[in-house]
Design a protein around this motif. Structure first.
Motif, PDB file in Angstrom:
ATOM      1  N   GLU A  88       0.818  -1.219   0.000  1.00 48.55           N
ATOM      2  CA  GLU A  88       0.000   0.000   0.000  1.00 48.55           C
ATOM      3  C   GLU A  88       0.850   1.266   0.000  1.00 48.55           C
ATOM      4  O   GLU A  88       0.353   2.348  -0.305  1.00 48.55           O
ATOM      5  N   GLN A  93      -0.042   2.297  -7.520  1.00 49.47           N
ATOM      6  CA  GLN A  93      -1.020   1.308  -7.068  1.00 49.47           C
ATOM      7  C   GLN A  93      -1.750   0.627  -8.222  1.00 49.47           C
ATOM      8  O   GLN A  93      -2.495  -0.319  -8.000  1.00 49.47           O
ATOM      9  N   ARG A  94      -1.526   1.097  -9.440  1.00 51.27           N
ATOM     10  CA  ARG A  94      -2.182   0.483 -10.604  1.00 51.27           C
ATOM     11  C   ARG A  94      -1.244  -0.423 -11.394  1.00 51.27           C
ATOM     12  O   ARG A  94      -1.628  -0.948 -12.434  1.00 51.27           O
ATOM     13  N   LEU A  99      -0.746  -5.018  -8.033  1.00 55.53           N
ATOM     14  CA  LEU A  99      -2.090  -5.608  -8.007  1.00 55.53           C
ATOM     15  C   LEU A  99      -2.007  -7.129  -7.864  1.00 55.53           C
ATOM     16  O   LEU A  99      -2.787  -7.737  -7.128  1.00 55.53           O
ATOM     17  N   ASN A 100      -1.060  -7.746  -8.556  1.00 55.36           N
ATOM     18  CA  ASN A 100      -0.889  -9.192  -8.487  1.00 55.36           C
ATOM     19  C   ASN A 100      -0.554  -9.646  -7.069  1.00 55.36           C
ATOM     20  O   ASN A 100      -1.135 -10.599  -6.547  1.00 55.36           O
ATOM     21  N   LEU A 102      -1.064  -7.967  -4.292  1.00 56.08           N
ATOM     22  CA  LEU A 102      -2.219  -7.710  -3.428  1.00 56.08           C
ATOM     23  C   LEU A 102      -3.202  -8.874  -3.553  1.00 56.08           C
ATOM     24  O   LEU A 102      -3.793  -9.313  -2.564  1.00 56.08           O
ATOM     25  N   GLY A 103      -3.338  -9.397  -4.774  1.00 56.42           N
ATOM     26  CA  GLY A 103      -4.172 -10.582  -4.991  1.00 56.42           C
ATOM     27  C   GLY A 103      -3.629 -11.790  -4.267  1.00 56.42           C
ATOM     28  O   GLY A 103      -4.363 -12.503  -3.572  1.00 56.42           O
ATOM     29  N   ASN A 106      -3.897 -11.389  -0.361  1.00 60.64           N
ATOM     30  CA  ASN A 106      -5.287 -11.502   0.094  1.00 60.64           C
ATOM     31  C   ASN A 106      -5.812 -12.924  -0.048  1.00 60.64           C
ATOM     32  O   ASN A 106      -6.468 -13.440   0.850  1.00 60.64           O
ATOM     33  N   GLN A 117     -10.255 -10.466  -7.457  1.00 67.00           N
ATOM     34  CA  GLN A 117     -10.459  -9.129  -8.034  1.00 67.00           C
ATOM     35  C   GLN A 117      -9.122  -8.470  -8.360  1.00 67.00           C
ATOM     36  O   GLN A 117      -8.955  -7.853  -9.425  1.00 67.00           O
ATOM     37  N   TYR A 118      -8.155  -8.604  -7.461  1.00 70.36           N
ATOM     38  CA  TYR A 118      -6.841  -8.019  -7.718  1.00 70.36           C
ATOM     39  C   TYR A 118      -6.140  -8.703  -8.895  1.00 70.36           C
ATOM     40  O   TYR A 118      -5.509  -8.023  -9.719  1.00 70.36           O
ATOM     41  N   TYR A 119      -6.241 -10.016  -9.014  1.00 67.08           N
ATOM     42  CA  TYR A 119      -5.630 -10.700 -10.158  1.00 67.08           C
ATOM     43  C   TYR A 119      -6.223 -10.188 -11.470  1.00 67.08           C
ATOM     44  O   TYR A 119      -5.507  -9.934 -12.439  1.00 67.08           O
ATOM     45  N   ARG A 121      -7.611  -7.299 -12.019  1.00 65.36           N
ATOM     46  CA  ARG A 121      -7.132  -5.930 -12.241  1.00 65.36           C
ATOM     47  C   ARG A 121      -5.683  -5.935 -12.735  1.00 65.36           C
ATOM     48  O   ARG A 121      -5.306  -5.128 -13.589  1.00 65.36           O
TER      49      ARG A 121
END
Length: 181
Positions: A88, A93-94, A99-100, A102-103, A106, A117-119, A121
């Protein structure tokens, strides 16, 4: 002698470029080795080699690459919430890699839908990011959605990732089944 030396230098240079572009496909290497970040730091802190101590990632002033690698190490060490805290702090963050992971963090922390959802994105940010495809495929296997996971394996192969850790990891999750897909 000069031509022979030039050939070897050029060959080594081309090999190093090939290695760099293979990594540009997306963190397809083996899991990171443990450092003091994962063995000594907690609560959003990471090891700062300059200071020789754990520092608050948010206030560290460390580069996005250092923060990302620390978060990746924490995620592989099973410190999922700590990895998320560090991710974070990364400024972009994009980016597909943030994002991967974060996926990944989580999903591994038991928040499967958020991870999925993160995968998705991450793949919207970079459809060729084979590690996101691998982790998405592994999540699909965990959900019993084997045919969808096989689609991700084919996507990795078709995007030039057949000789990567990402491909091998998803293939292993599928039980080594290649068949005709």
């Amino acid at each position: 002698m000069f031509r022979k030396t030039t050939f070897f230098v050029l060959t080594a240079f081309m090999a190093s470029i090939a290695g760099q572009s293979a990594m540009a496909v997306g963190d397809t290497s083996e899991p990171p080795r443990k450092t003091k970040t994962s063995t000594q730091c907690k609560n959003g802190k990471i090891w700062d080699t300059r200071k020789g101590q754990c520092v608050n990632a948010k206030k560290s002033g460390l580069s996005d690459d250092v923060l990302f690698e620390a978060a990746r190490e924490l995620a592989y060490a099973g410190q999922y919430d700590n990895a998320i805290k560090v991710l974070e702090v990364v400024s972009d963050q994009r980016s597909a890699r943030v994002l991967n992971y974060l996926g990944y963090a989580n999903r591994k922390a038991g928040r499967m839908e958020l991870g999925m959802q993160y995968y998705k994105r991450a793949l919207q940010a970079d459809e060729n990011y084979v590690l996101a495809r691998s982790y998405l495929g592994q999540a699909l296997v965990e959900q019993g959605r084997i045919d969808e996971a096989k689609v991700q394996l084919v996507e990795i192969r078709d995007r030039g990732g057949e000789n990567t850790w990402a491909y091998r990891a998803l293939l292993q999750s599928l039980g080594g089944i290649r068949h005709h897909y």
